[in-house]
Design a protein around this motif. Structure first.
Motif, short mmCIF file in Angstrom:
data_model
loop_
_atom_site.label_atom_id
_atom_site.label_comp_id
_atom_site.label_asym_id
_atom_site.label_seq_id
_atom_site.Cartn_x
_atom_site.Cartn_y
_atom_site.Cartn_z
N ILE A 1 -13.43 23.41 -10.22
CA ILE A 1 -12.40 22.85 -11.09
C ILE A 1 -11.30 23.87 -11.35
N LEU A 2 -11.69 25.11 -11.61
CA LEU A 2 -10.71 26.16 -11.88
C LEU A 2 -9.82 26.40 -10.67
N LEU A 3 -10.41 26.37 -9.47
CA LEU A 3 -9.63 26.63 -8.26
C LEU A 3 -8.63 25.52 -7.97
N ASP A 4 -8.86 24.32 -8.54
CA ASP A 4 -7.92 23.21 -8.35
C ASP A 4 -6.67 23.37 -9.22
N MET A 5 -6.74 24.26 -10.20
CA MET A 5 -5.58 24.48 -11.07
C MET A 5 -4.47 25.19 -10.30
N THR A 6 -3.26 24.77 -10.53
CA THR A 6 -2.12 25.30 -9.77
C THR A 6 -1.48 26.52 -10.42
N CYS B 1 -10.61 36.45 -8.70
CA CYS B 1 -11.82 36.58 -9.52
C CYS B 1 -12.68 35.33 -9.44
N ILE B 2 -12.03 34.17 -9.48
CA ILE B 2 -12.78 32.90 -9.43
C ILE B 2 -13.44 32.74 -8.05
N GLU B 3 -12.73 33.16 -6.99
CA GLU B 3 -13.30 33.09 -5.65
C GLU B 3 -14.56 33.95 -5.55
N ILE B 4 -14.49 35.14 -6.19
CA ILE B 4 -15.67 36.01 -6.19
C ILE B 4 -16.83 35.34 -6.91
#
Length: 645
Positions: free
Chosen positions: A304-309, A318-321
């Motif tokens: 969900i966080l990675l979908d944020m633009t 950091c989220i990818e890690i």
């Protein structure tokens, strides 16, 4: 008067014959001609002088054919030959001699005969002739043989029977027993068992029941379940009773006892093992649920966080890690749970028709990112004799391929990785998969150990590579479930090859071409009910669905889910299986029964993913089954399938 008649005539007998008006000569001739046994006159040197009709019939030769024959010419070759000298020695004291043996008839048949002969001498004790008599005892001998065989069979059965056999009379005393009875009871047969009261072994009450009722009541033997040994111990037995009849009269019984002590121990051990296995399964289910549930939150929220633009590059990194770490942790958890499930017999193959090439391509797509970083080339080859579509579990086959390809990428710093599929030579029912890399290779001494759980291709002391060391162990078990075997080949320096087989199940008919359309941007809004008791999973699923543009209603247990469907129409329900008050299965049954054909599509969501869960869900009326952590792609596929968006 002829010669043979003269032999039977005695002066005193003549006078007796005249008293009853009988002619001595006629009488003697009739005896000779009509006797039922063979008679022959033999000269002192052993030649047969004459025979009666019974002897002719017995051996099948005519009287003329007996001329020139000697007494031993008809004896079976395996019997001791009896010549004239033997006859003289046997009859030297003037007594009648009998010899039992086998004789060969003219037609080649073998006859058992009882031969009696007596030597007659003149006044000077000079031998004059022998008179022999032959009786056919073939039938008697056959009866004796059958009786002997019967006795031998009975004796062998009694002697070598694995059960204790005890015979006893109507007085309740033991007549005889076999060796197993001696071993089982501890009593010696000859000096202790024979003559002993059977009650010493099975009790007075059981003996009385046998003697009074067992002839017409077979259930009596079920009451005999214990036998008391010489040292006072009891042995658990399975008993059978058989009556002994002689001349139509019941003279006693056989008691046959099987020692079932060991069977009882094995049964108890089996029950204990089943209880342990059940506990292991329950623990596995609990661990699966407890671990996958928070992982669903980790993986779901990062998606969900990675979908944020509006994320900065640092935030996205950091989220990818976090996402990669979560996926790595999930992979380790899946390996451990998979191995445990396989060992507990909690995994079944889900077989269907699938495209073999697509399965291999999908496996490549999983590891292609890591291969691209190392600039490794990936290729695959299918021989012309390999069918395009086969019948099997494509997910488990893909799991094996991904495990092997992942290891190949891990241990190949440069070069290439290839997959080749062909039919096994001489065994067209097997497909052979070969995964080859140009990596560091495997020490040949390790080739037989790398498929053991927790073994890693590298030193135990130097952990140069990540992973649990379970991938190959799981692959070996999955390949075995698919009817094949797996092994590795390497010289330790020039790469390695992993070769495995599966049983070929060719698709009976080719499936139609299926095209998965991408989801349009103006997709229809779907009204979704989410039944989930975990707050984190509620947040993950609801956010995921809302970002897709759907309306989501959240309830925390099965009772609320059933009540909600009575108040509002929903297109689809995501139903967690483990919820308080009413679980997902119970709630589904209530909804299906209440709404019937108007019921929304219900998708089971669970963290267990154990053998039998899918079947239970479908039997309860659910339409599909997915396991946590739930991925966005999986949800989109289900919405396309069931919500008609």
């Amino acid at each position: 008067m002829n010669e043979i008649t003269k032999l039977f005539v005695e002066p005193t007998e003549v006078s007796r014959m005249h008293r009853v008006n009988l002619n001595q000569v006629t009488f003697n001739q009739q005896v000779f001609d009509h006797a039922s046994f063979g008679i022959s006159l033999v000269s002192p040197d052993g030649l047969i002088l004459t025979v009666n009709p019974a002897m002719e019939k017995m051996l099948g030769y005519s009287k003329a054919e007996f001329d020139g024959k000697r007494i031993g010419d008809f004896t079976h070759p395996d019997e001791a030959q009896t010549g004239i000298d033997d006859l003289k020695a046997l009859s030297s004291n003037g007594s009648e001699v009998q010899i039992e043996g086998r004789y060969i008839k003219k037609n080649g048949e073998i006859m058992w005969g009882l031969l009696s002969f007596k030597l007659f001498c003149d006044e000077t004790d000079t031998p004059m002739y022998y008179i022999t008599q032959m009786i056919d005892i073939t039938k008697q001998k056959e009866s004796e043989r059958q009786l002997h065989e019967s006795v031998e069979r009975y004796t062998s059965l009694k002697k070598y029977n694995h059960d204790a056999v005890i015979s006893f009379g109507l007085d309740g005393r033991i007549i005889n027993a076999n060796t197993m009875a001696e071993k089982l009871t501890g009593y010696l047969i000859e000096t202790e068992l024979i003559g002993m009261k059977l009650a010493n072994l099975i009790g007075n009450e059981n003996v009385s029941k046998i003697l009074e009722k067992s002839l017409y009541d077979n259930s009596i033997e079920h009451d005999i379940d214990m036998l008391v040994t010489k040292d006072g111990k009891t042995v658990e037995v399975l008993a059978s009773i058989a009556p002994i009849f002689v001349g139509g009269n019941n003279i006693g019984f056989y008691l046959i006892c099987k020692d079932i002590s060991e069977q009882k121990k094995l049964l108890l051990a089996k029950e204990a093992a089943e209880a342990t296995n059940k506990a292991k399964t329950e623990f596995l289910a609990m661990m699966s649920h407890e671990i996958r549930t928070p992982m669903n939150g980790v993986v779901g929220m990062t998606d969900i966080l990675l979908d944020m633009t509006d994320l900065s590059e640092e935030q996205r990194s950091c989220i990818e890690i976090i996402r990669k770490s979560g996926e790595t942790l999930l992979s380790i958890i899946n390996d451990i749970l998979d191995l445990s499930k396989i060992e507990a017999g909690r995994i079944e193959l889900q077989e269907e028709i699938f495209d073999l090439r697509k399965c291999i391509k999908d496996s490549f797509s999983v590891i292609s990112g890591r291969a691209e970083i190392k600039n490794l080339s990936l290729t695959y080859t299918l021989n012309h004799d390999v069918p395009d579509y086969i019948y099997g579990d494509h997910e488990r086959l893909k799991q094996v391929l991904i495990n092997l390809l992942g290891n190949a990428v891990k241990f190949t710093p440069r070069g290439s990785i290839s997959v080749k599929v062909e039919q096994r030579k001489g065994d067209p029912d097997k497909l052979v998969f070969t995964v080859t890399d140009t990596g560091t290779g495997i020490d040949p001494a390790w080739l037989n150990h790398i498929f053991e759980p927790f073994a890693q291709i590298g030193s135990f002391m130097t952990r140069r590579h990540e992973g649990t060391g379970l991938g190959l162990a799981i692959s070996r078990r999955l390949v075995g479930m698919m009817g094949g075997e797996i092994h590795a080949v390497s010289d330790g320096t020039n790469g390695s090859s992993f070769i495995f087989t599966i049983r070929l199940k060719e698709a009976p008919e080719l499936p139609g071409e299926q095209v998965c359309e991408p989801m349009p941007n103006n997709a229809m809004k779907t009204n979704i009910l989410l039944a989930e008791d975990n707050p984190i999973n509620q947040l993950v699923m609801s956010k995921m669905l809302e970002k897709m543009g759907h309306k989501v209603t959240v309830v925390t247990n099965g009772k609320e889910a059933a009540e909600a469907t009575g108040k509002e129409h929903f297109d689809i329900i995501f139903m967690d299986l483990h919820m308080p008050i009413l679980n997902g299965l119970e709630a589904t049954q209530i909804i299906k029964k209440s709404l019937k054909e108007k019921s929304p599509r219900i998708i089971a969501v669970t963290a267990n993913a154990l053998k039998g869960d899918r079947e239970k869900c479908l039997a309860a009326g659910m339409d599909e089954y997915i396991s946590k952590p739930v991925k966005r792609e999986t949800v989109m596929k289900l919405l396309r399938q069931f919500a008609l968006i």
